[in-house]
Design a protein around this motif. Structure first.
Motif, PDB file in Angstrom:
ATOM      1  N   GLN A 157     114.289  45.312 -48.407  1.00  0.00           N
ATOM      2  CA  GLN A 157     115.259  46.378 -48.137  1.00  0.00           C
ATOM      3  C   GLN A 157     115.910  46.204 -46.767  1.00  0.00           C
ATOM      4  O   GLN A 157     117.014  46.671 -46.548  1.00  0.00           O
ATOM      5  N   ASN A 158     115.211  45.559 -45.845  1.00  0.00           N
ATOM      6  CA  ASN A 158     115.725  45.368 -44.495  1.00  0.00           C
ATOM      7  C   ASN A 158     115.407  43.951 -44.027  1.00  0.00           C
ATOM      8  O   ASN A 158     114.770  43.739 -43.001  1.00  0.00           O
ATOM      9  N   PHE A 159     115.875  42.990 -44.814  1.00  0.00           N
ATOM     10  CA  PHE A 159     115.505  41.601 -44.576  1.00  0.00           C
ATOM     11  C   PHE A 159     115.990  41.091 -43.218  1.00  0.00           C
ATOM     12  O   PHE A 159     115.314  40.292 -42.578  1.00  0.00           O
ATOM     13  N   ALA A 160     117.152  41.556 -42.765  1.00  0.00           N
ATOM     14  CA  ALA A 160     117.672  41.086 -41.474  1.00  0.00           C
ATOM     15  C   ALA A 160     116.705  41.434 -40.341  1.00  0.00           C
ATOM     16  O   ALA A 160     116.462  40.612 -39.454  1.00  0.00           O
ATOM     17  N   ASP A 161     116.147  42.641 -40.366  1.00  0.00           N
ATOM     18  CA  ASP A 161     115.186  43.029 -39.334  1.00  0.00           C
ATOM     19  C   ASP A 161     113.897  42.227 -39.462  1.00  0.00           C
ATOM     20  O   ASP A 161     113.334  41.781 -38.463  1.00  0.00           O
ATOM     21  N   PHE A 162     113.433  42.051 -40.689  1.00  0.00           N
ATOM     22  CA  PHE A 162     112.229  41.253 -40.934  1.00  0.00           C
ATOM     23  C   PHE A 162     112.412  39.838 -40.379  1.00  0.00           C
ATOM     24  O   PHE A 162     111.555  39.319 -39.657  1.00  0.00           O
ATOM     25  N   LYS A 163     113.553  39.248 -40.674  1.00  0.00           N
ATOM     26  CA  LYS A 163     113.836  37.897 -40.205  1.00  0.00           C
ATOM     27  C   LYS A 163     113.920  37.863 -38.678  1.00  0.00           C
ATOM     28  O   LYS A 163     113.413  36.936 -38.044  1.00  0.00           O
ATOM     29  N   ALA A 164     114.535  38.889 -38.078  1.00  0.00           N
ATOM     30  CA  ALA A 164     114.640  38.943 -36.616  1.00  0.00           C
ATOM     31  C   ALA A 164     113.259  39.011 -35.968  1.00  0.00           C
ATOM     32  O   ALA A 164     113.015  38.376 -34.929  1.00  0.00           O
ATOM     33  N   LYS A 165     112.350  39.776 -36.575  1.00  0.00           N
ATOM     34  CA  LYS A 165     110.987  39.872 -36.033  1.00  0.00           C
ATOM     35  C   LYS A 165     110.282  38.518 -36.110  1.00  0.00           C
ATOM     36  O   LYS A 165     109.581  38.113 -35.177  1.00  0.00           O
ATOM     37  N   SER A 166     110.466  37.820 -37.207  1.00  0.00           N
ATOM     38  CA  SER A 166     109.859  36.499 -37.360  1.00  0.00           C
ATOM     39  C   SER A 166     110.463  35.512 -36.356  1.00  0.00           C
ATOM     40  O   SER A 166     109.742  34.719 -35.738  1.00  0.00           O
ATOM     41  N   GLU A 167     111.764  35.592 -36.175  1.00  0.00           N
ATOM     42  CA  GLU A 167     112.438  34.707 -35.217  1.00  0.00           C
ATOM     43  C   GLU A 167     111.972  35.006 -33.790  1.00  0.00           C
ATOM     44  O   GLU A 167     111.823  34.093 -32.976  1.00  0.00           O
ATOM     45  N   LYS A 168     111.739  36.271 -33.475  1.00  0.00           N
ATOM     46  CA  LYS A 168     111.242  36.634 -32.138  1.00  0.00           C
ATOM     47  C   LYS A 168     109.863  36.032 -31.896  1.00  0.00           C
ATOM     48  O   LYS A 168     109.597  35.487 -30.825  1.00  0.00           O
ATOM     49  N   LEU A 169     108.997  36.112 -32.902  1.00  0.00           N
ATOM     50  CA  LEU A 169     107.680  35.495 -32.767  1.00  0.00           C
ATOM     51  C   LEU A 169     107.818  33.997 -32.525  1.00  0.00           C
ATOM     52  O   LEU A 169     107.172  33.432 -31.644  1.00  0.00           O
ATOM     53  N   GLY A 170     108.680  33.341 -33.282  1.00  0.00           N
ATOM     54  CA  GLY A 170     108.903  31.899 -33.099  1.00  0.00           C
ATOM     55  C   GLY A 170     109.447  31.574 -31.715  1.00  0.00           C
ATOM     56  O   GLY A 170     108.987  30.628 -31.065  1.00  0.00           O
ATOM     57  N   ALA A 171     110.401  32.377 -31.251  1.00  0.00           N
ATOM     58  CA  ALA A 171     110.990  32.141 -29.927  1.00  0.00           C
ATOM     59  C   ALA A 171     109.966  32.394 -28.821  1.00  0.00           C
ATOM     60  O   ALA A 171     109.892  31.632 -27.844  1.00  0.00           O
ATOM     61  N   ASP A 172     109.180  33.459 -28.966  1.00  0.00           N
ATOM     62  CA  ASP A 172     108.153  33.731 -27.958  1.00  0.00           C
ATOM     63  C   ASP A 172     107.092  32.634 -27.948  1.00  0.00           C
ATOM     64  O   ASP A 172     106.608  32.242 -26.877  1.00  0.00           O
ATOM     65  N   ALA A 173     106.734  32.126 -29.117  1.00  0.00           N
ATOM     66  CA  ALA A 173     105.775  31.021 -29.177  1.00  0.00           C
ATOM     67  C   ALA A 173     106.360  29.774 -28.507  1.00  0.00           C
ATOM     68  O   ALA A 173     105.656  29.061 -27.774  1.00  0.00           O
ATOM     69  N   ASP A 174     107.651  29.517 -28.721  1.00  0.00           N
ATOM     70  CA  ASP A 174     108.300  28.376 -28.067  1.00  0.00           C
ATOM     71  C   ASP A 174     108.294  28.538 -26.546  1.00  0.00           C
ATOM     72  O   ASP A 174     108.103  27.569 -25.811  1.00  0.00           O
ATOM     73  N   ALA A 175     108.503  29.785 -26.081  1.00  0.00           N
ATOM     74  CA  ALA A 175     108.469  30.040 -24.635  1.00  0.00           C
ATOM     75  C   ALA A 175     107.066  29.784 -24.076  1.00  0.00           C
ATOM     76  O   ALA A 175     106.927  29.231 -22.981  1.00  0.00           O
ATOM     77  N   VAL A 176     106.049  30.160 -24.846  1.00  0.00           N
ATOM     78  CA  VAL A 176     104.674  29.898 -24.415  1.00  0.00           C
ATOM     79  C   VAL A 176     104.428  28.386 -24.370  1.00  0.00           C
ATOM     80  O   VAL A 176     103.808  27.881 -23.428  1.00  0.00           O
ATOM     81  N   LEU A 177     104.932  27.680 -25.356  1.00  0.00           N
ATOM     82  CA  LEU A 177     104.769  26.219 -25.357  1.00  0.00           C
ATOM     83  C   LEU A 177     105.464  25.579 -24.160  1.00  0.00           C
ATOM     84  O   LEU A 177     104.954  24.612 -23.588  1.00  0.00           O
ATOM     85  N   ALA A 178     106.620  26.117 -23.785  1.00  0.00           N
ATOM     86  CA  ALA A 178     107.366  25.564 -22.650  1.00  0.00           C
ATOM     87  C   ALA A 178     106.628  25.789 -21.334  1.00  0.00           C
ATOM     88  O   ALA A 178     106.757  24.988 -20.397  1.00  0.00           O
ATOM     89  N   GLN A 179     105.892  26.873 -21.252  1.00  0.00           N
ATOM     90  CA  GLN A 179     105.096  27.213 -20.066  1.00  0.00           C
ATOM     91  C   GLN A 179     103.649  27.355 -20.525  1.00  0.00           C
ATOM     92  O   GLN A 179     103.084  28.446 -20.465  1.00  0.00           O
ATOM     93  N   LEU A 180     103.077  26.290 -21.012  1.00  0.00           N
ATOM     94  CA  LEU A 180     101.747  26.327 -21.610  1.00  0.00           C
ATOM     95  C   LEU A 180     100.732  26.978 -20.672  1.00  0.00           C
ATOM     96  O   LEU A 180     100.646  26.622 -19.496  1.00  0.00           O
ATOM     97  N   PRO A 181      99.998  27.967 -21.176  1.00  0.00           N
ATOM     98  CA  PRO A 181      98.970  28.590 -20.345  1.00  0.00           C
ATOM     99  C   PRO A 181      98.026  27.530 -19.775  1.00  0.00           C
ATOM    100  O   PRO A 181      97.703  26.546 -20.434  1.00  0.00           O
TER     101      PRO A 181
END
Length: 143
Positions: free
Chosen positions: A91-115
């Motif tokens: 019913q709200n696929f655009a928001d669902f996709k945005a949430k998934s993309e945010k997780l992917g982008a945040d994970a990429d940011a963590v990879l760029a600055q690996l703990p």
């Protein structure tokens, strides 16, 4: 008479194939989520001090999260409802996709600055965990 029997058989076969396909989609996306859960568990063990910091473990876990989060929206085609997926996804696929993309982008940011230690792993886990929680609150059925 034979035509009706053949037509009915074909129709039933198509319906069954569709159900099997939808079940396969559910299994595949649940498998991706279990991998993310395992990765979050590995990060959590380091963040809590249950396991020593290990750069390779952190990198592998965050890479799994990034890869799966990016692939996740493709696992929800129309007609694949089921499992823990809420109908709100479709019913709200655009928001669902945005949430998934945010997780992917945040994970990429963590990879760029690996703990580099337990504290920075904990901070990364909080960010990624908030992304997971946001999506689960909106789009995962309660058990």
């Amino acid at each position: 008479m034979k035509f009706k029997t053949i037509a009915a058989s074909i129709l039933i076969g198509c319906l069954c194939a569709g159900a099997v396909s939808a079940a396969g989609e559910v299994e595949k996306r649940e498998g991706l989520m279990k991998q993310i859960g395992g990765a979050m568990g590995a990060l959590g063990a380091i963040a809590k001090g249950e396991k020593p910091y290990d750069a390779e473990t952190v990198k592998t876990a965050v890479t799994t999260i990034s890869t799966n989060a990016k692939a996740f929206p493709d696992q929800f085609p129309a007609g694949s409802e089921g499992g823990a997926a809420s109908p709100a996804i479709w019913q709200n696929f655009a928001d669902f996709k945005a949430k998934s993309e945010k997780l992917g982008a945040d994970a990429d940011a963590v990879l760029a600055q690996l703990p580099t230690d337990q504290a920075s792993t904990s901070a990364a886990l909080k960010t990624l965990g908030a992304d997971c929680s946001s999506c689960h609150q909106a789009y995962r059925l309660k058990k």
